[in-house]
Design a protein around this motif. Structure first.
Motif, PDB file in Angstrom:
ATOM      1  N   ASN A 372       0.877  -1.320   0.043  1.00 12.25           N
ATOM      2  CA  ASN A 372      -0.065  -0.060   0.125  1.00 12.25           C
ATOM      3  C   ASN A 372       0.910   1.284  -0.033  1.00 12.25           C
ATOM      4  N   ALA A 373       1.956   1.303   0.818  1.00 14.85           N
ATOM      5  CA  ALA A 373       2.856   2.401   0.685  1.00 14.85           C
ATOM      6  C   ALA A 373       3.449   2.762  -0.369  1.00 14.85           C
ATOM      7  N   ALA A 374       3.827   1.515  -1.149  1.00 16.12           N
ATOM      8  CA  ALA A 374       4.388   1.722  -2.488  1.00 16.12           C
ATOM      9  C   ALA A 374       3.433   2.092  -3.719  1.00 16.12           C
ATOM     10  N   GLY A 375       2.233   1.378  -3.513  1.00 16.95           N
ATOM     11  CA  GLY A 375       1.129   1.900  -4.363  1.00 16.95           C
ATOM     12  C   GLY A 375       0.776   3.340  -4.275  1.00 16.95           C
ATOM     13  N   VAL A 376       0.891   4.031  -3.024  1.00 14.98           N
ATOM     14  CA  VAL A 376       0.381   5.442  -2.801  1.00 14.98           C
ATOM     15  C   VAL A 376       1.564   5.999  -3.598  1.00 14.98           C
ATOM     16  N   ALA A 377       2.757   5.611  -3.306  1.00 13.65           N
ATOM     17  CA  ALA A 377       4.093   6.518  -3.908  1.00 13.65           C
ATOM     18  C   ALA A 377       4.027   6.464  -5.359  1.00 13.65           C
ATOM     19  N   PHE A 378       4.211   5.242  -5.822  1.00 11.81           N
ATOM     20  CA  PHE A 378       4.592   5.089  -7.062  1.00 11.81           C
ATOM     21  C   PHE A 378       3.488   4.914  -8.172  1.00 11.81           C
ATOM     22  N   LEU A 379       2.531   4.464  -7.624  1.00 14.27           N
ATOM     23  CA  LEU A 379       1.133   4.325  -8.710  1.00 14.27           C
ATOM     24  C   LEU A 379       0.043   5.254  -8.301  1.00 14.27           C
TER      25      LEU A 379
END
Length: 649
Positions: A372-379
């Protein structure tokens, strides 16, 4: 006779070294050769000097430490995100106050920050078995993941006891492990990970009255020493071309941000920026897969990237578009590999228990916090609905998304089940020999599983033995691995896999050439029906590049299963799951010989059982019994074995 055997061993080692040079490539080989030359000649001992042992807290520095320009979550945001898990965070922090720590997500054990004396220069340590244990059990407390627990507990509660414990333990560690002395300085990656954890923790604790100028100066000295340790062995990280390069690069960039007055800042920042971006752009495949072919290292890579984006954007630096696109693809890949119900993933490839900046109360094997953290940051999107896994997203308040059209072609999804087929095109050294391994999940239960890693550095049989072909859910021929084992962490003669039909939503057809030396090719067909019935068809065909030889092979099909109650009728195995009986029916054209092992012991069938069979390791240093079900046939190719998995409705 003894001399003859010794000469044979020397000749074989020379042969393997030449083969490694050819297969790894001249750039990687020369980088590694240069590292070994500087290590063995004593140059690295000169480049990384030790100072006279002294009381660290008494040092004063000529450069100040600057807290990062980051926005912390508010206490209210943190409480809302944690919900009922707030007590769990404080419980773990209080364990640390009592000198207990959860290494690799396991049960609490004593927190040991000192090592046996006398301490030697780090270049003097030749073994990864130190003080009667795997060195990773020494390194893990030195990564300071526990410090981030104290930091989060302080931010949640405002209780100064967590700040005092951080400074007490940090001083203890630095006193006991002076720069470049002892096992905690052997690996520059370990140094970089410690630097990152210390930086995060200092940022949270910097407003506390317990964070005095004297303590800040002490930490500045320590971080400068940590950063100075990294560049001399960056050639080793470049030769590895994996997580080592990423973590060491961002460690340098972090130090440059934190110590802006240090004379080495331009060098640290330049090296950090260059090699982090180069690593991301070259280590992530077009489909989003990571060069390590490991789900846990994939998570580590994304966490490293989250920290990198956080630090870089605090300096006004934005990641290049190519880097962000690769990170978006990598996020999609891991998002698709994460089970919706449990947050768990297939335990593919090496798993050393790494979890840098574990900013969550979720279990070690729950990947939703990072996804979820990567999803918000990168997607610019999350993969899972709100839950306790969102705490990590609060800490990584970065959002610079890119677009990705990547899709994992190795995954099939049924109504209540899904599977992932390992089919790699290696362009860097493999960690596990697992081509065409199939992971199968049903109702969030990992019914056909990967054994994991357990230990890297123990005496046999636990010297990275779970990397071999025979414990994976694939075919083994004549007891041979798909590749040649040259060293504990080095496999040569890489088996390469390829799709021989375009993947569809219900069918995957793949083959690999790992047994071409035997004159055969292994093809696997995986098909899913609308009723969650899975059919896996394995065919061993003669390699068309060689003359057909009617030679009989021992062809063994293996499945690693949960440790459930079982019953066997012929070659049809029933497993009593929490939701009813699961059936695995295996058929072949020749006589089949079933065999079941558990925890290194034979339960059914004939023959000897290797001690590493029938185990599963969900995290480093821990293993649990599992059922190892195999069927062997003795026949000349072409040979076909069909496994049918049926689940209760």
């Amino acid at each position: 006779m003894v001399e003859c055997e010794r000469m044979k061993a020397i000749a074989y080692n020379i042969f393997l070294s030449l083969k490694a040079f050819l297969q790894l490539g001249w750039k990687v080989s020369l980088l590694y050769a240069w590292y070994q030359l500087t290590l063995r000649s004593g140059l690295l001992k000169i480049f990384t000097p030790t100072g006279k042992k002294q009381k660290v807290m008494g040092n004063r520095t000529n450069f100040n430490i600057e807290p990062l320009n980051l926005t912390l979550p508010t206490r209210k945001e943190l409480k809302i995100s944690l919900g009922n898990n707030a007590d769990e965070l404080l419980k773990e922090a209080d364990e640390i106050l009592r000198r207990k720590v959860r290494l690799f997500g396991s049960e609490p054990i004593p927190l040991i920050l000192t090592t046996s004396k006398p301490l030697n220069h780090w270049t003097a340590y030749k073994s990864t078995w130190i003080d009667g244990q795997d060195i990773k059990f020494i390194w893990e407390p030195g990564r300071f993941g526990w410090a981030t627990v104290l930091a989060r507990a302080y931010h949640l509660s405002g209780n100064e006891k967590y700040v005092e414990a951080f400074w007490k333990y940090t001083d203890e560690f630095l006193q006991a492990n002076p720069p470049n002395q002892g096992p905690h300085w052997i690996s520059a990656q370990e140094v970089a990970l410690r630097l990152i954890a210390l930086t995060f923790s200092y940022h949270v604790f910097s407003s506390s009255s317990q964070t005095t100028r004297e303590r800040a100066d002490m930490l500045a000295d320590a971080l400068a020493a940590h950063a100075s340790r990294i560049p001399p062995t960056l050639t080793y990280a470049r030769a590895q071309n994996n997580n080592h390069l990423l973590t060491e690069a961002i460690g340098l960039y972090t130090a440059a941000t934190l110590l802006p007055e240090h004379p080495s800042v331009p060098k640290w920042k330049r090296l950090g920026w260059k090699w982090f971006n180069w690593g991301i752009q070259n280590q992530i495949d077009a489909d989003g897969g990571y060069i390590m072919h490991s789900t846990n290292y994939h998570r580590l890579m994304l966490q490293t990237a989250l920290w990198a984006m956080l630090v870089m954007e605090s300096q006004g630096d934005s990641l290049p578009e190519k880097t962000r696109t690769k990170l978006a693809s990598a996020t999609v890949w891991l998002m698709e590999m994460t089970d919706n119900g449990s947050g768990q993933v297939p335990n593919l490839g090496p798993n050393d228990g790494a979890y840098i900046l574990p900013l969550t109360t979720c279990p070690f094997n729950d990947f939703r916090p990072v996804v979820n953290a990567a999803g918000v940051a990168f997607l610019g999107q999350v993969g899972f609905p709100p839950g306790p896994w969102d705490e990590m997203t609060l800490w990584f308040k970065v959002r610079n998304p890119s677009k990705s059209s990547a899709k994992n072609p190795h995954r099939l999804v049924g109504k209540h089940s899904w599977a992932n087929l390992q089919a790699a095109q290696f362009n860097s050294r493999p960690g596990h020999v697992d081509q065409l391994h199939l992971d199968l999940w049903w109702r969030s239960l990992n019914v056909a599983q990967d054994a994991g890693t357990y230990l890297y550095n123990a005496p046999p049989p636990w010297d990275n033995s779970l990397s071999s072909t025979d414990v994976h859910n694939t075919i083994t021929i004549n007891g041979h691995d798909q590749m040649t084992k040259a060293r504990r962490f080095l496999w040569l003669d890489w088996a390469q896999a390829k799709f021989i039909e375009p993947p569809t939503s219900t069918l995957l057809v793949v083959e690999h050439d790992g047994y071409k030396k035997l004159g055969v090719i292994h093809k696997r067909l995986v098909e899913i029906s609308s009723q969650d019935t899975w059919t896996i068809t394995d065919t061993i065909n003669p390699d068309s590049r060689y003359p057909i030889r009617k030679i009989q092979f021992a062809i063994r099909l293996h499945w690693l299963l949960p440790d459930w109650v079982w019953r066997l009728e012929g070659t049809t195995l029933g497993l009593k799951s929490p939701h009813g009986w699961v059936t695995i029916k295996i058929k072949g054209e020749s006589e089949l010989h079933p065999n079941i092992a558990r925890a290194g012991e034979l339960l059914h069938g004939e023959g000897t059982v290797k001690p590493h069979r029938g185990w599963a390791s969900s995290t480093y240093g821990e293993k649990e019994p599992a059922l190892s079900y195999s069927v062997t046939t003795y026949a000349a190719p072409p040979v076909t074995l069909t496994s049918t998995w049926m689940f209760p409705s």
